[in-house]
Design an enzyme around this catalytic site. Structure first.
Site, PDB file in Angstrom:
ATOM      1  CE  LYS D  96      -3.173   2.854   2.670  1.00 42.06           C
ATOM      2  NZ  LYS D  96      -4.061   3.014   3.847  1.00 42.06           N
ATOM      3  N   GLY D 157      -8.684   8.950   9.092  1.00 43.80           N
ATOM      4  CA  GLY D 157      -9.152   9.035  10.468  1.00 43.80           C
ATOM      5  C   GLY D 157     -10.178  10.110  10.742  1.00 43.80           C
ATOM      6  CB  ALA D 183      -8.416   7.506   3.831  1.00 41.56           C
ATOM      7  N   GLY D 184     -11.287   7.838   5.334  1.00 37.63           N
ATOM      8  CA  GLY D 184     -12.434   8.726   5.474  1.00 37.63           C
ATOM      9  C   GLY D 184     -13.703   8.055   5.959  1.00 37.63           C
ATOM     10  CB  ALA D 205      -7.505   1.605   9.854  1.00 36.79           C
ATOM     11  CB  SER D 206      -9.716   5.399  12.286  1.00 36.60           C
ATOM     12  OG  SER D 206      -8.359   5.635  12.016  1.00 36.60           O
TER      13      SER D 206
END
Lengths: 67, 254, 254, 254, 254, 67, 67, 67
Positions: D96, D157, D183-184, D205-206
């Site tokens: 990545k 995040g 992301a987001g 992830a987050s």
């Protein structure tokens, strides 16, 4: 002599200058005009001395509506 | 309140830049330019057509400054060459730099754009690049010496407004040069929003030239840009999920 | 272009109605009223405090018309009584009708509102109801004879703008009386959007009175309402998912 | 309906890729990985801390594949070097690719990214670049041989979801390689929307690791990605401004 | 995690309620009902057509409960009468109460709705009213004894999703009975969002029955409702304007 | 002899190999580890023969949680 | 005599009129004022003749800032 | 005798019951059916005894697809 002016084959007198070509298209008002000879810019200051040769490509450009 | 847009040290009395593309006639264009009260209009450079009326006459009558663009270029090399021709033609080192990456969406190609911008800055141009709303790309354009950055709100002529206000606000935070919202504006509230996000100016063409009544829309845009600018300076109220009474709760007769 | 807002046969030169609630002082309020160039301001009716300066002096100096509200009422009966007292106090039959359904959100109670509106119309009032953005409720208020309907964009003082433009546009289609966007406006682009949706006017208070610089925001709102109105009349370009070139694709020098 | 995500010829049974950052413990992480039913998890490469428990043990127990990232790199050169170290460490040529342009927003630097991607493709890597939602940039990354493009929905995040769905849809149209929303994502509906826009997968992830109940959110994301994928394949109804009756209008008893 | 939707003391294993309108055939409908795993489907009551196949056969084969609606009624009186006929026909006191205020938009008439609801509650019905997203109206419907409130996201069959999430969240806060999002759902992410806003269930018809592949969309909706519910219970991460690193910033090899 | 291992000055025996350094930090389990010597990757296959010199910088890296 | 004026118990002379009460609070400027006696509106035209009785509630209202 | 059944004029035998009318339209399966006689609901329990009179309007309703 043959030139390609704005992509159109044109017959012109020997010894013609860029200034003459511009006059042919734009008349006596040279405002807002730029010239390229075979792809290279010809500064306004050198129009009078610059003489295209047989088969040269002359581009005469000006302002049109654009965003 | 005097509040000029300063580009490359030049004070422009209006924060609205008008693109001339799309007007149905020079007369309609002139009416729109006057109604917009702009001080700067973009033009494209194309092969001279002896039969066509002169756009420069319109521009000079209106007393506005010309900003040539490099529309139609797909590489840095093409754009640099066209910029040089434009400088010869109009005697201005200002250029709206466009390097398109896709014929259908007319979206800018960031990599070519940074390359072209760096070369033109080196050649002494005042470079105003039309870019995407990618904040880091905008930062790079500022870093190579652009006089302003001009992120899009949405694709050219789409009238979709500002698709990602968050990015425009980020760009405003990341760079110190003026930020001019370019492309995507469809109506007055879009232009006001751009200014409220902190943009220093708005550039639009189709929203005015292709409206049913171009001069009327031009006036709307003039007012909207001013309204958005004032609102930005006035310090808006915070957004609250709940209500705040605007009438006293006490003193009722029962 | 003369373009008055006509309410109950009366021509108002401005389409912006200013609420007076939330101003930090009468001086700040007067400056905001003048900057807004409004012709109509709302006031509340409360127990007279001999120590308080007269709000009417401000209103008269500004030469604007008074629109009393029924803020603070939770039932049709309370609102009707307060409207009658307001008519006595100000010699006007115009009333901004508010019947609140919840203390925290200050959202209107549609059922009580329709009841109160019908009674006040019967008593000869010119009723301007503050309502939700429920299109059928707005239609019912028009049906019982209200002179306009005033749907909210978002809760009073929230500054959230127009949460559901779709409903505002529907209301404009469903009723023939003027539609005035009331409550929720936070900044200039919100006011412009309201007009672009077809509203005939905008009523706002906190967005101006609670801004950091009320007079500046008042001027922004004056321009934004005008901008949105002109944009509405100018016939905006359609939204397109793809781009439309604003420069010619032909005539390039290569 | 078997419907694998194919990356570089490898079939992954899940279209959800889970980032491991932000988990409060390896135990919480393992529970989340299992609940998500992902087949691929990202890891970062950092200096070995003898005191820290081994993340690879978790990964191997879960039987998922490892996708090393180049998080923390600010230049193409750094990213290329870290990618080579990762290939040594994990025996995988998948990476990545992250090249960050700004410390605060962690947004990708497109110019460095294209440079790094081209070099790593040349070195035989399977490059999955984390990029902005600039469509032309995504096209360039595909052109240099990336195995997929991974545009962001919003900053890492931030949980802001997909700020510009229009761009994600454009990217899906412009490239032929898989598009993975990276992301987001903040909640399940964001992940479903990504798939409905035509994305081939979602990386997050987050949203899971930092949720109050990570394993529960991981299950939510598993279902949401599947739901969005099915909805995309099912052919949704068109959006209509007006209503379409869902009950017959005839046959009423009056 | 067992997590039933409880209406009037009855536990429904699914939080998805399926409307049967719009299906191209009973076979397509049956496949959709099964794929949705719903426990409750709405039906309309109309003049018996001896030539038409029996819808009840489908319902009974699927083993789901019937929720008759009062679609097509424009007054409280009509709706009350149709509800009584439905109770006779289906032996259930449950009714999806619809009182329409406008033929084109099919939006509910709040005033008639509250009247009809009060009368049917008095007659011993379990009233589930289809209402607008006006929070105070929803509160009134709960106050007169409705077993749940069913606010719309957008007009019936429009597929516009949830136009005003703010109102749905407000309704969830204002009432204690279950809130079921009814009408407007177009795709899976809309259904997930409804649950994330705190809704207890989702009712949809056209989104499934009029999709290109109804059974596939039904499965998507089943997963989306579950995903949204879990996300709501999992405690999502807060929205942040700025980024939060998901990889460690320390430990880099330089 | 002095090495800088993961940015920490460390005294080690002469003739130590990269494999030894890895063993010092990671014990007998070499899974998921990469090594850089003065910034250059040292392939796993060459750990046993590679001997850092006085003052060399050795980086021993492994997997940590990352998005 | 005792009246409740704007929720405040007040001692006033016998035979006082609503006009007098208004004058007490607002002085000589009666603009923008409305009066309710025991909850009923008292038209401005009847202020001079209307005499509150012992214990009556008099509300004297005027304009304040309101949205 | 003439009845109006679901808005259609129909000739039926004297003394016909609501149950008979239902049977005419729905056959032997009475599930999911409701009947209104001149606008009033006829409970299922009273179908057998209820006899429409000349010109009565009988509505026989059942379930159809509806959202």
């Amino acid at each position: 002599m043959q030139l390609v002016v704005n992509a159109v084959a044109s017959t012109v007198d020997e010894g013609i200058t860029v200034a003459d070509v511009v006059r042919m298209l734009a008349g006596e008002d040279p405002r807002g005009i730029a010239v390229a000879l075979n792809g290279d810019v010809v500064p306004r200051s050198r129009w009078a001395q610059t003489r295209p040769a047989e088969g040269d490509q002359v581009e005469v450009l000006t302002a049109v509506q654009g965003g | 309140m005097a509040d000029a847009l300063v580009l490359d040290g030049v004070e422009l009395p209006s924060r609205l830049i008008l693109g001339t593309g799309g007007a149905t006639s020079h007369a309609a264009l002139e009416a729109a330019i006057r109604a917009s009260e702009t001080a700067l209009v973009t033009v494209a450079l194309r092969r001279l057509d002896p039969a066509a009326p002169s756009l420069l006459d319109v521009v000079e009558r209106c007393g506005v400054r010309v900003l040539p663009n490099t529309a139609g270029c797909y590489t840095a090399t093409e754009a640099v060459k066209l910029a040089h021709l434009a400088r010869e033609a109009f005697g201005t080192a200002w250029v709206k730099l466009e390097v398109i990456g896709d014929e259908e969406t007319l979206l800018p190609d960031g990599v070519e754009l940074v390359d072209a911008a760096a070369r033109l800055v080196g050649d002494g141009f005042t470079v105003l690049p039309y870019t995407s709303d990618d904040p880091i790309l905008a930062q790079r354009l500022a870093d190579v010496g652009c006089a302003a950055v001009m992120p899009l709100g949405a694709p050219i002529g789409s009238g979709l407004g500002i698709r990602n206000p968050h990015n425009i606000a980020l760009i405003r935070r990341l760079v110190t040069v003026p930020v001019i919202l370019d492309a995507g504006i469809g109506t007055a509230s879009d232009a006001a929003l751009a200014m409220e996000l902190g943009c220093d100016g708005v550039l639009l063409a189709s929203a005015v030239t292709r409206a049913e009544h171009p001069a009327r829309m031009a006036e709307a845009m003039r007012l909207a840009v001013r309204a958005g600018r004032l609102a930005h300076l006035a310090g808006r109220i915070p957004r609250r999920l709940h209500a705040t009474a605007s009438s006293p709760t006490g003193g009722m007769p029962w």
